[in-house]
Scaffold this motif. Structure first.
Motif, PDB file in Angstrom:
ATOM      1  N   ASN A   1     -19.888 -45.626  -6.150  1.00  0.00           N
ATOM      2  CA  ASN A   1     -19.872 -45.033  -4.711  1.00  0.00           C
ATOM      3  C   ASN A   1     -19.396 -45.879  -3.686  1.00  0.00           C
ATOM      4  OD1 ASN A   1     -21.925 -45.429  -2.079  1.00  0.00           O
ATOM      5  ND2 ASN A   1     -21.947 -43.196  -2.662  1.00  0.00           N
TER       6      ASN A   1
ATOM      7  N   VAL B   1     -15.316 -45.288  -4.178  1.00  0.00           N
ATOM      8  CA  VAL B   1     -14.464 -43.976  -3.875  1.00  0.00           C
ATOM      9  C   VAL B   1     -14.755 -44.058  -2.405  1.00  0.00           C
ATOM     10  CG1 VAL B   1     -15.103 -41.395  -3.594  1.00  0.00           C
ATOM     11  CG2 VAL B   1     -15.381 -43.037  -5.877  1.00  0.00           C
TER      12      VAL B   1
ATOM     13  N   ASN C   1     -19.374 -38.457  -0.367  1.00  0.00           N
ATOM     14  CA  ASN C   1     -20.570 -38.855  -1.034  1.00  0.00           C
ATOM     15  C   ASN C   1     -20.461 -38.195  -2.353  1.00  0.00           C
ATOM     16  OD1 ASN C   1     -20.738 -39.586   1.828  1.00  0.00           O
ATOM     17  ND2 ASN C   1     -22.422 -40.778   0.897  1.00  0.00           N
TER      18      ASN C   1
ATOM     19  N   ALA D   1     -18.000 -38.793  -5.044  1.00  0.00           N
ATOM     20  CA  ALA D   1     -18.517 -40.115  -5.828  1.00  0.00           C
ATOM     21  C   ALA D   1     -19.326 -39.574  -7.218  1.00  0.00           C
ATOM     22  CB  ALA D   1     -18.934 -41.119  -5.062  1.00  0.00           C
TER      23      ALA D   1
END
Length: 473
Positions: free
Chosen positions: A305, A308, A316, A319
């Motif tokens: 998370n 990315v 979000n 990811a």
């Protein structure tokens, strides 16, 4: 051990006079699916035949399927918090480092607990340990249901810890389950499918939390999303616990292969097994190389998370999807590698090729991460995941080969314990390097470690003891 093995009837009774007879009917080929019905007219019948006295039962597929689902229900909770780290930190008011520990607790609890868990597996068998693991996974999931209030993150962390502790009854099981339930021509494929369950859960853990828990919304909406996610997981784990309690068996009534038969007849001493494993040169080298490979994957997965969002702010859900495609590609790689091993029995060559390809995949991922086109990152993640996750069952099976006849549960348990140690160290190193020297050097460090692991793998001698036992029998 005498080459003339005693055969067993469907009810498990030994026929002393059966050294000259076989349990299979003359028309049954070796490893044909056979269902023995206790109390039937066939029970205890021995018939002269030329086929080997080893057979497999159709129950093996149900046992394997239950284990796959159980394994997935546990591993899907591994990244449940970290893949939505930004949401968790904002909602609960905790630090990103504390959220990272919800993933690393899986690794920390495994190391001290795997030795009593492996001993319990060797003493009580698959059924008892699987029930314990399923119960713990279910209880931990229900603790999280009550952790939705913003001041109750500690309870969610406690639930995560209980689930993590239950993992010790999962990660070391696939090679043991495959050896106990499947014939020699299916054991590697069965092991790969068992590992597939863990990867399936990781994939779901990457994709479901970002879909269920919205990154934007009011505090009340986010709290409601957390409630839905926790109830969903708790419900699934509860159903699986009941199914395992009702249908999961420890072992078939007859051994499926010569290696399984000979292995089960040995009186294994747990401490003696550990001593033999730690003085096995090939196994020690495999411990290091396997630990490096899977430890790198743990580090990337835990901090995906953050990695990315560093280049693609607001991505979000991407990811989570990148983690998903990485694991799904690995699931395909696992099954393909298992099939290759069953067909060729080239354990050393397959292990080395997949390991080297993992290093290449990591290099490609490193230099495409900042390209500005997230679709390219998806593609490089597929390449990396296919080989890095595909390596998991290959390493398991290679370990079983070079350590036979030591119990597969002990062999894979120690293997995974080393993995957790490497995973903790590499995750902490990777997290520090991402903030101190940026991602390029952090990723290049992981590439160098995979190259080192490839060289160590090349030094392992292909001492295939289990194959030799099958051939001798």
């Amino acid at each position: 051990m005498s080459p003339q093995k005693e055969s067993r009837s469907g009810n498990g009774l030994i026929h002393p006079e059966a050294s000259k007879s076989k349990l299979l009917l003359a028309e049954d080929p070796p490893h044909k699916d056979v269902d023995l019905i206790p109390g039937s007219v066939m029970d205890g019948l021995t018939v002269e035949a030329n086929e080997p006295p080893y057979m497999v039962t159709k129950w093996r597929w149900m046992i394997l399927s239950l284990f796959v689902l159980f394994s997935a229900s546990n591993s899907m909770q591994w990244t449940q918090y970290t893949i939505i780290q930004d949401v968790v930190t904002n909602y609960y008011g905790v630090s990103g480092n504390l959220v990272s520990w919800t993933s690393m607790v899986y690794m920390i609890t495994y190391v001290p607990l795997i030795f009593p868990a492996s001993w319990l597996l060797s003493r009580t068998g698959l059924r008892v340990t699987t029930i314990i693991g399923s119960l713990g996974t279910c209880l931990g999931a229900w603790l999280k249901v009550f952790s939705v209030p913003q001041d109750m993150f500690w309870l969610g962390f406690m639930g995560q810890t209980v689930v993590a502790m239950s993992q010790v009854f999962i990660l070391n099981v696939p090679p043991r389950l495959a050896a106990v339930w499947f014939g020699a021509d299916q054991v590697s494929s069965a092991c790969s499918i068992g590992v597939f369950g863990n990867q399936l859960g990781v994939a779901l853990g990457f994709v479901l939390p970002p879909m269920i828990v919205r990154a934007t919304g009011t505090i009340e909406q986010i709290g409601a999303d957390f409630q839905v996610m926790f109830y969903l997981v708790a419900g699934v784990t509860s159903v699986l616990f009941v199914l395992i309690l009702l249908f999961f068996k420890a072992a078939p009534s007859t051994p499926p292969s010569a290696a399984a038969d000979m292995g089960s007849s040995l009186d294994s001493n747990f401490l003696q097994s550990i001593k033999k494993l730690m003085t096995n040169r090939n196994y020690v080298l495999l411990l290091i190389s396997y630990g490096l490979n899977v430890g790198v994957f743990y580090a990337i997965s835990t901090l995906l998370n953050q990695l990315v969002l560093m280049y693609y702010p607001g991505a979000n859900e991407d990811a989570g999807r990148i983690g998903l495609v990485m694991v799904v590609a690995g699931m395909i790689g696992s099954v393909m590698c298992g099939l290759i091993l069953d067909k060729t029995h080239r354990f050393k060559e397959t292990t080395l090729a997949v390991y080297a390809a993992s290093a290449v995949g990591m290099v490609v991922f490193t230099f495409t991460l900042n390209c500005g086109v997230i679709g390219v990152v998806y593609l490089s993640s597929i390449l990396l995941g296919f080989f890095m996750n595909g390596y998991l069952p290959v390493g398991f099976e290679f370990a079983s080969e070079v350590t036979y006849p030591e119990p597969e549960g002990t062999t894979s348990g120690i293997l995974n314990a080393v993995v957790q140690i490497f995973g903790i160290l590499l995750t902490l190193l990777y997290e520090w390097m991402l903030s101190a020297v940026h991602d390029r050097w952090a990723n290049l460090t992981l590439c160098a470690l995979l190259v080192l692991g490839t060289a160590i793998t090349a030094a392992i001698r292909p001492d295939l003891r289990r194959q030799a036992a099958e051939a001798k029998a």
